[in-house]
Design an enzyme around this catalytic site. Structure first.
Site, short mmCIF file in Angstrom:
data_model
loop_
_atom_site.label_atom_id
_atom_site.label_comp_id
_atom_site.label_asym_id
_atom_site.label_seq_id
_atom_site.Cartn_x
_atom_site.Cartn_y
_atom_site.Cartn_z
N ALA A 48 0.81 -1.21 0.00
CA ALA A 48 0.00 0.00 0.00
C ALA A 48 0.85 1.27 0.00
O ALA A 48 0.51 2.26 -0.67
CB ALA A 48 -0.93 -0.01 1.21
N VAL A 49 1.96 1.26 0.75
CA VAL A 49 2.81 2.46 0.79
C VAL A 49 3.40 2.75 -0.59
O VAL A 49 3.40 3.89 -1.06
CB VAL A 49 3.93 2.30 1.83
N PRO A 53 8.73 -9.13 -4.18
CA PRO A 53 8.22 -10.42 -4.67
C PRO A 53 6.79 -10.32 -5.19
O PRO A 53 6.41 -11.04 -6.11
CB PRO A 53 8.29 -11.32 -3.43
N ASP A 105 -9.96 2.10 -6.57
CA ASP A 105 -9.85 1.30 -7.78
C ASP A 105 -8.56 1.63 -8.52
O ASP A 105 -7.90 2.64 -8.26
CB ASP A 105 -11.03 1.56 -8.71
N LYS A 165 -9.66 -3.27 -9.94
CA LYS A 165 -10.38 -4.19 -10.82
C LYS A 165 -9.71 -4.11 -12.18
O LYS A 165 -10.19 -3.41 -13.07
CB LYS A 165 -11.85 -3.81 -10.89
N ASP A 167 -17.14 8.33 -12.67
CA ASP A 167 -18.31 8.57 -11.85
C ASP A 167 -18.76 7.26 -11.21
O ASP A 167 -18.73 6.21 -11.87
CB ASP A 167 -19.44 9.14 -12.72
N THR A 216 -17.12 11.85 -15.75
CA THR A 216 -17.04 10.55 -16.37
C THR A 216 -16.17 10.59 -17.63
O THR A 216 -16.21 11.55 -18.40
CB THR A 216 -18.44 10.03 -16.74
N MET A 248 -14.72 0.21 -21.83
CA MET A 248 -14.27 -1.17 -21.54
C MET A 248 -14.47 -2.07 -22.76
O MET A 248 -14.83 -3.24 -22.63
CB MET A 248 -15.03 -1.74 -20.34
#
Length: 413
Positions: free
Chosen positions: A24-25, A45, A206, A228, A261, A289, A343
């Site tokens: 996370a850091v 790793p 995300d 995701k 959005d 968006t 997408m």
């Protein structure tokens, strides 16, 4: 007597910076290094999904193993982003031997360099050092950012803090905010969205969230990487819902930070329903968006007088012949307006073939905008009949937005 640090702005463009750790850091620190143009070598790793996406896109070099002294060959700066004190100390010892400045996430007193609390306004960067106290630095940074926002905002639109909790006087806890972070440029988050982000105890983010926003979080904020990545590793939506509910019921103020959005293919509605079922109050902050911002950033208006009186936004994550698809591609082929596909890169060949088979001219202008509003934005202009092949030749990758319609050339000189 402890001496004061010497403030300095590092020009890292093209220079090697080594980041040890892939959690996370590192997820919070790497975006600012990339924004500075650094040649980032990440040694770990394992990586978070957000960092893995940057590595897969060629934004950084990843060595999937533990640190070795030779990793610092040619380095100008080292960030140690691991929570193992002994391993961190070994990295900083090697850095000291080579006279390379070293940032330590685990122990600021053992570091030879500190990362300041930063706020950015266009070309202006304000960096605050709080004498080793990150909370003090953040408080001063936020006050400066508020002051800059007041001076830059129209009269009467000065930012305000969230309604305080009656018991503590601070921001209300035990709640969730679904915040749209915008299409990629960190300055395109709304003022309200940024304000709630600065008050969060937990941020669930995300992959498409602008990384520089994460760099401005308080050091005590829990960052949950809910990336995701299309057709890659992801957390189940149910797990994300549970994280939001559990943290809020434990008394935290949780910001669910989403690219674009929250309600445009962001599954924000599912998260709101999960919170409502658990009795957790939710605030929804709309975001800019990419379905509109990406074409605009490429010089394409989704509507234009005499050209298009409508635009339709669809998801292309399922092929036209997929049983689960809810899109009526045959009906879309008969429209005269603009079609924006999110997408849709993986299925673009099938989508364009279906549109053409149902009557849309293969000569219809089309464009693909990759990583819109960022410094790595790329634009491909083509036609409906050729765009899928051109996409492969150009090696464009997600995130990208596809635009189909005469508006693609409406502003050409």
């Amino acid at each position: 007597m402890t001496s004061n640090p010497y403030p300095l702005g590092l020009r890292l463009h093209g220079r090697r910076v080594v980041v040890v750790g892939g959690g996370a850091v590192a997820t919070r620190r790497v975006p600012a290094l990339l924004d500075a143009g650094a040649d980032v070598l990440l040694v770990s790793p394992e990586l978070t999904p957000a960092l893995r996406a940057r590595a897969d896109a060629g934004r950084l070099h990843w060595v999937p193993r533990r640190f070795l002294p030779e990793d610092l060959d040619g380095a100008w700066l080292v960030h140690v982003a691991i929570d193992d004190p002994m391993a961190a100390a070994s990295v900083s010892a090697v850095a000291a031997e080579r006279r390379i400045f070293c940032v330590r996430a685990d122990d600021r007193t053992a570091a030879t360099a500190w990362t300041p609390a930063v706020t950015r306004h266009g070309p202006v960067t304000v960096a605050v050092l709080g004498g080793g106290d990150p909370r003090r630095a953040m408080t001063v940074r936020d006050a400066i950012r508020d002051l800059l926002a007041v001076r830059l905002a129209p009269e009467g639109t000065a930012p305000t803090r969230s309604r305080p909790d009656a018991a503590t006087g601070g921001p209300q806890r035990g709640r969730v905010a679904l915040v749209g972070a915008g299409p990629g440029d960190p300055e395109l988050i709304t003022v309200k969205g940024w304000r709630l982000l600065t008050e969060a105890d937990v941020v669930v983010a995300d992959r498409l969230v602008p990384g520089l926003l994460l760099d401005e979080l308080r050091p005590d904020v829990e960052l949950v990487d809910a990336s995701k990545i299309p057709y890659g590793p992801s957390r189940a939506q149910e797990e994300i819902n549970q994280i939001l509910v559990d943290r809020a019921l434990a008394g935290a103020f949780v910001v669910r930070l989403k690219g674009g959005d929250p309600y445009v293919f962001g599954r924000g509605g599912e998260e709101l329903l999960a919170c409502a079922a658990a009795g957790v109050p939710v605030t929804v902050v709309p975001g800019v968006t990419s379905s509109i911002a990406a074409p605009a950033a490429a010089g394409i208006p989704v509507t234009h007088r005499g050209v298009a009186h409508e635009f339709t936004v669809v998801s292309g994550h399922l092929a036209p012949d997929a049983p689960a698809s809810l899109v009526r591609w045959d009906a879309l082929a008969g429209l005269h307006g603009t079609l924006v596909i999110l997408m849709g890169l993986k299925n673009l060949a099938a989508i364009t073939a279906t549109l053409i088979a149902n009557g849309r001219s293969p000569q219809t202008p089309a464009a693909v905008v990759q990583e819109a509003t960022t410094g790595t934005q790329q634009v491909l202009r083509s036609t409906l009949g050729e765009v899928a092949a051109d996409l492969l030749a150009a090696d464009l990758r997600p995130p990208a937005v596809v635009v189909v319609g005469d508006v693609v050339g409406a502003l050409d000189a």
